[in-house]
Design a protein around this motif. Structure first.
Motif, PDB file in Angstrom:
ATOM      1  N   THR A   1       0.942  -1.112   0.172  1.00 49.79           N
ATOM      2  CA  THR A   1       0.095   0.072   0.073  1.00 49.79           C
ATOM      3  C   THR A   1       0.730   0.970  -0.089  1.00 49.79           C
ATOM      4  OG1 THR A   1      -1.611  -1.039   1.162  1.00 49.79           O
ATOM      5  CG2 THR A   1      -1.702   1.179   1.181  1.00 49.79           C
TER       6      THR A   1
ATOM      7  N   SER B   1       0.614   5.609  -0.875  1.00 48.51           N
ATOM      8  CA  SER B   1      -0.104   6.685  -1.354  1.00 48.51           C
ATOM      9  C   SER B   1       0.510   8.123  -1.323  1.00 48.51           C
ATOM     10  CB  SER B   1      -1.265   6.990  -0.140  1.00 48.51           C
ATOM     11  OG  SER B   1      -0.828   7.335   1.087  1.00 48.51           O
TER      12      SER B   1
ATOM     13  N   THR C   1      -0.537  12.471  -1.424  1.00 50.07           N
ATOM     14  CA  THR C   1      -1.356  13.285  -1.382  1.00 50.07           C
ATOM     15  C   THR C   1      -0.855  14.917  -1.401  1.00 50.07           C
ATOM     16  OG1 THR C   1      -2.930  12.036   0.075  1.00 50.07           O
ATOM     17  CG2 THR C   1      -3.313  14.484   0.278  1.00 50.07           C
TER      18      THR C   1
ATOM     19  N   THR D   1      -5.222  12.915  -3.922  1.00 49.43           N
ATOM     20  CA  THR D   1      -4.542  11.698  -3.520  1.00 49.43           C
ATOM     21  C   THR D   1      -4.615  10.400  -4.471  1.00 49.43           C
ATOM     22  OG1 THR D   1      -5.535  12.071  -1.146  1.00 49.43           O
ATOM     23  CG2 THR D   1      -4.864  10.022  -1.822  1.00 49.43           C
ATOM     24  N   ASP D   2      -3.401   9.806  -4.442  1.00 46.51           N
ATOM     25  CA  ASP D   2      -3.393   8.655  -5.381  1.00 46.51           C
ATOM     26  C   ASP D   2      -3.076   7.484  -4.130  1.00 46.51           C
ATOM     27  OD1 ASP D   2      -3.085   6.692  -7.287  1.00 46.51           O
ATOM     28  OD2 ASP D   2      -1.073   6.976  -7.576  1.00 46.51           O
ATOM     29  N   LYS D   3      -3.870   6.668  -4.038  1.00 43.96           N
ATOM     30  CA  LYS D   3      -3.671   5.335  -3.109  1.00 43.96           C
ATOM     31  C   LYS D   3      -3.848   4.099  -3.785  1.00 43.96           C
ATOM     32  CE  LYS D   3      -4.840   3.974   1.590  1.00 43.96           C
ATOM     33  NZ  LYS D   3      -5.158   4.036   2.882  1.00 43.96           N
TER      34      LYS D   3
ATOM     35  N   ALA E   1       3.845   6.061  -6.000  1.00 44.07           N
ATOM     36  CA  ALA E   1       2.390   6.211  -6.052  1.00 44.07           C
ATOM     37  C   ALA E   1       2.371   7.743  -6.583  1.00 44.07           C
ATOM     38  CB  ALA E   1       1.934   6.271  -4.617  1.00 44.07           C
TER      39      ALA E   1
END
Length: 121
Positions: free
Chosen positions: A68, A70, A72, A82-84, A91
Motif C-alpha cells: 500500500t 499513497s 497526497t 490523492t493517489d492510493k 504512487a
C-alpha cells in the motif's frame, strides 16, 4: 550532414527531447523543478514545482513487491488530490494548480509516512 544525423537520432529516440529551459521531466512523470525531497524509512516523497503547478510522487526505496502506497498534494485553499493503491515502486504523480499558493504533501508506504508541511509559499 550533422543535421541529418541529429534528426535520425531524434527519430530513433536516442537523444532526449529538449524542453523549456530550466524544466526537467522526472522519471516519475512530474514536470518542473525538484522543490523538496523528504526521505523516510521505506521511501521518499518528492515534490516538483513548475510555474503554475505543483506535482508530487512517493517512491519506494526497495521496489519489487506490491504494498500500500499513497501520495497526497493540496494547495492552500483547495481540495487535496490523492493517489492510493497497491504499487511496486511509485504512487502518483498527483498535480494541483499552485500559482502563488502554498502546498503541502504527504507520502506513505505501508505504515510509514512523511509530510512536508506548507511549502513553496
Amino acid at each position: 550532414m550533422l543535421v541529418r544525423l541529429l534528426v535520425l537520432l531524434l527519430l530513433a529516440g536516442l537523444v532526449p527531447l529538449l524542453g523549456a529551459p530550466g524544466v526537467a521531466r522526472a522519471a516519475s512523470g512530474c514536470s518542473g523543478r525538484p522543490a523538496k525531497t523528504v526521505e523516510f524509512s521505506t521511501g521518499e516523497l518528492r515534490v516538483y514545482k513548475s510555474r503554475a503547478q505543483a506535482c508530487a510522487v512517493t517512491v519506494a526505496k526497495k521496489p519489487g513487491k506490491r504494498r500500500t502506497m499513497s501520495v497526497t498534494l493540496q494547495a492552500r485553499g483547495g481540495r487535496a488530490v490523492t493517489d492510493k493503491g497497491s504499487y511496486t515502486k511509485t504512487a502518483g504523480p498527483v498535480t494541483v494548480n499552485a500559482l502563488n499558493r502554498c502546498v503541502r504533501a504527504t507520502g506513505a508506504i505501508g505504515r510509514k509516512s512523511t509530510s512536508t508541511g506548507w511549502i513553496l509559499c
